[in-house]
Scaffold this motif. Sequence first.
Motif, PDB file in Angstrom:
ATOM      1  N   SER A  38     -15.487  -6.967   1.755  1.00  0.00           N
ATOM      2  CA  SER A  38     -14.370  -6.210   1.186  1.00  0.00           C
ATOM      3  C   SER A  38     -14.159  -4.859   1.855  1.00  0.00           C
ATOM      4  O   SER A  38     -13.381  -4.044   1.378  1.00  0.00           O
ATOM      5  N   VAL A  39     -14.875  -4.606   2.960  1.00  0.00           N
ATOM      6  CA  VAL A  39     -14.654  -3.413   3.783  1.00  0.00           C
ATOM      7  C   VAL A  39     -14.183  -3.896   5.150  1.00  0.00           C
ATOM      8  O   VAL A  39     -14.883  -4.671   5.810  1.00  0.00           O
ATOM      9  N   VAL A  40     -12.991  -3.483   5.565  1.00  0.00           N
ATOM     10  CA  VAL A  40     -12.450  -3.953   6.841  1.00  0.00           C
ATOM     11  C   VAL A  40     -12.010  -2.762   7.693  1.00  0.00           C
ATOM     12  O   VAL A  40     -11.629  -1.711   7.163  1.00  0.00           O
ATOM     13  N   GLU A  41     -12.062  -2.939   8.993  1.00  0.00           N
ATOM     14  CA  GLU A  41     -11.615  -1.930   9.944  1.00  0.00           C
ATOM     15  C   GLU A  41     -10.471  -2.508  10.763  1.00  0.00           C
ATOM     16  O   GLU A  41     -10.647  -3.513  11.463  1.00  0.00           O
ATOM     17  N   VAL A  42      -9.312  -1.902  10.681  1.00  0.00           N
ATOM     18  CA  VAL A  42      -8.159  -2.322  11.471  1.00  0.00           C
ATOM     19  C   VAL A  42      -8.130  -1.464  12.729  1.00  0.00           C
ATOM     20  O   VAL A  42      -7.988  -0.244  12.653  1.00  0.00           O
ATOM     21  N   VAL A  43      -8.279  -2.096  13.884  1.00  0.00           N
ATOM     22  CA  VAL A  43      -8.351  -1.340  15.137  1.00  0.00           C
ATOM     23  C   VAL A  43      -6.950  -1.107  15.689  1.00  0.00           C
ATOM     24  O   VAL A  43      -6.104  -1.994  15.688  1.00  0.00           O
ATOM     25  N   LEU A  44      -6.708   0.108  16.145  1.00  0.00           N
ATOM     26  CA  LEU A  44      -5.386   0.501  16.633  1.00  0.00           C
ATOM     27  C   LEU A  44      -5.255   0.196  18.118  1.00  0.00           C
ATOM     28  O   LEU A  44      -5.214   1.090  18.960  1.00  0.00           O
ATOM     29  N   ARG A  45      -5.182  -1.075  18.429  1.00  0.00           N
ATOM     30  CA  ARG A  45      -5.098  -1.494  19.825  1.00  0.00           C
ATOM     31  C   ARG A  45      -3.768  -2.144  20.161  1.00  0.00           C
ATOM     32  O   ARG A  45      -3.598  -2.676  21.255  1.00  0.00           O
ATOM     33  N   SER A  46      -2.840  -2.144  19.232  1.00  0.00           N
ATOM     34  CA  SER A  46      -1.512  -2.699  19.481  1.00  0.00           C
ATOM     35  C   SER A  46      -0.498  -1.896  18.689  1.00  0.00           C
ATOM     36  O   SER A  46      -0.846  -1.177  17.742  1.00  0.00           O
ATOM     37  N   GLU A  47       0.761  -2.021  19.053  1.00  0.00           N
ATOM     38  CA  GLU A  47       1.802  -1.221  18.411  1.00  0.00           C
ATOM     39  C   GLU A  47       1.957  -1.549  16.936  1.00  0.00           C
ATOM     40  O   GLU A  47       2.334  -0.692  16.141  1.00  0.00           O
ATOM     41  N   GLY A  48       1.680  -2.786  16.550  1.00  0.00           N
ATOM     42  CA  GLY A  48       1.852  -3.172  15.153  1.00  0.00           C
ATOM     43  C   GLY A  48       0.629  -2.975  14.290  1.00  0.00           C
ATOM     44  O   GLY A  48       0.666  -3.266  13.088  1.00  0.00           O
ATOM     45  N   ALA A  49      -0.446  -2.453  14.868  1.00  0.00           N
ATOM     46  CA  ALA A  49      -1.704  -2.361  14.125  1.00  0.00           C
ATOM     47  C   ALA A  49      -1.599  -1.423  12.931  1.00  0.00           C
ATOM     48  O   ALA A  49      -2.096  -1.725  11.839  1.00  0.00           O
ATOM     49  N   LEU A  50      -0.946  -0.279  13.119  1.00  0.00           N
ATOM     50  CA  LEU A  50      -0.838   0.681  12.022  1.00  0.00           C
ATOM     51  C   LEU A  50      -0.053   0.101  10.860  1.00  0.00           C
ATOM     52  O   LEU A  50      -0.432   0.255   9.689  1.00  0.00           O
ATOM     53  N   ALA A  51       1.036  -0.596  11.169  1.00  0.00           N
ATOM     54  CA  ALA A  51       1.824  -1.241  10.109  1.00  0.00           C
ATOM     55  C   ALA A  51       0.986  -2.293   9.397  1.00  0.00           C
ATOM     56  O   ALA A  51       1.089  -2.460   8.170  1.00  0.00           O
ATOM     57  N   GLY A  52       0.158  -2.998  10.150  1.00  0.00           N
ATOM     58  CA  GLY A  52      -0.718  -3.989   9.531  1.00  0.00           C
ATOM     59  C   GLY A  52      -1.729  -3.354   8.607  1.00  0.00           C
ATOM     60  O   GLY A  52      -1.992  -3.854   7.507  1.00  0.00           O
ATOM     61  N   MET A  53      -2.306  -2.234   9.035  1.00  0.00           N
ATOM     62  CA  MET A  53      -3.264  -1.529   8.190  1.00  0.00           C
ATOM     63  C   MET A  53      -2.604  -1.063   6.893  1.00  0.00           C
ATOM     64  O   MET A  53      -3.154  -1.217   5.799  1.00  0.00           O
ATOM     65  N   GLN A  54      -1.408  -0.517   7.029  1.00  0.00           N
ATOM     66  CA  GLN A  54      -0.700  -0.032   5.846  1.00  0.00           C
ATOM     67  C   GLN A  54      -0.339  -1.183   4.921  1.00  0.00           C
ATOM     68  O   GLN A  54      -0.399  -1.046   3.695  1.00  0.00           O
ATOM     69  N   ALA A  55       0.008  -2.332   5.485  1.00  0.00           N
ATOM     70  CA  ALA A  55       0.339  -3.508   4.670  1.00  0.00           C
ATOM     71  C   ALA A  55      -0.869  -3.977   3.878  1.00  0.00           C
ATOM     72  O   ALA A  55      -0.746  -4.384   2.714  1.00  0.00           O
ATOM     73  N   ILE A  56      -2.045  -3.924   4.488  1.00  0.00           N
ATOM     74  CA  ILE A  56      -3.265  -4.294   3.764  1.00  0.00           C
ATOM     75  C   ILE A  56      -3.494  -3.313   2.617  1.00  0.00           C
ATOM     76  O   ILE A  56      -3.819  -3.716   1.489  1.00  0.00           O
ATOM     77  N   CYS A  57      -3.315  -2.029   2.898  1.00  0.00           N
ATOM     78  CA  CYS A  57      -3.489  -1.016   1.850  1.00  0.00           C
ATOM     79  C   CYS A  57      -2.494  -1.227   0.711  1.00  0.00           C
ATOM     80  O   CYS A  57      -2.835  -1.060  -0.471  1.00  0.00           O
ATOM     81  N   ASP A  58      -1.269  -1.597   1.057  1.00  0.00           N
ATOM     82  CA  ASP A  58      -0.214  -1.762   0.060  1.00  0.00           C
ATOM     83  C   ASP A  58      -0.316  -3.067  -0.712  1.00  0.00           C
ATOM     84  O   ASP A  58       0.359  -3.234  -1.735  1.00  0.00           O
ATOM     85  N   ALA A  59      -1.141  -4.004  -0.209  1.00  0.00           N
ATOM     86  CA  ALA A  59      -1.220  -5.320  -0.850  1.00  0.00           C
ATOM     87  C   ALA A  59      -1.856  -5.256  -2.225  1.00  0.00           C
ATOM     88  O   ALA A  59      -1.698  -6.171  -3.035  1.00  0.00           O
ATOM     89  N   GLY A  60      -2.585  -4.169  -2.493  1.00  0.00           N
ATOM     90  CA  GLY A  60      -3.136  -3.977  -3.833  1.00  0.00           C
ATOM     91  C   GLY A  60      -4.440  -4.683  -4.084  1.00  0.00           C
ATOM     92  O   GLY A  60      -4.924  -4.713  -5.215  1.00  0.00           O
TER      93      GLY A  60
END
Length: 212
Positions: A38-60
């Motif tokens: 339940s602890v994940v690290e989203v690596v910022l290695r692509s342009e969409g990575a930040l949006a993906g990280m935020q989507a995980i945070c927003d998923a609740g």
Amino acid sequence: MRDLNERLRAAPIVPLIDESNADRSVATAKALDAGGLSVVEVVLRSEGALAGMQAICDAGDDLIVGAGTVLTIDQARQVHRAGAQFIVSPGLVDEIARYCLDEGLPFFPGTMTAGEVQRAYALGLREVKFFPASLAGGVPMLKAFGSVFREMRFMPTGGVSPANLTEFLALPHVLACGGSWLTPAEAIAAGDYDTVTALAQQAVELAQTVRG
């Protein structure tokens, strides 16, 4: 940091999500959570990575989500605003360290030499990433660090796999291990999230043989 430490005591593995598609990022995080991580690290290695990280945070979901491959202070501020609950960098940057300490944000800078670990300690950090673990001396190097830097805890990442996971976790000063083997790109691209869940379960079971 207390909640993060409690999660890592229960399952001392931090899987890396390297994905440019937000939907796949969320699905991957859910699959890892289903496997006990339940602890994940989203690596910022692509342009969409930040949006993906935020989507995980927003998923609740009840996940602790961090941002990895953070290279600059501007990126650190950006991911913090986007919801990152911890930050990981490949190296030690004083400016990022001071920002995270001021914000009460857990920070794991990459270290691979005694000088870098000592610098992190002098800055006030007590947890660091050991990277790249397999190339920086692996378990023998961490044993040496542990005998000198007794208050420091390490997160070895880079070359960690099921074959050596238990060796790293057997060291008392290892907080957790980071790894990308848990999120194979081919399986994720194919929508095979059951494989991700199975790899997470296997990792948790291996960790339990050492940590209980």
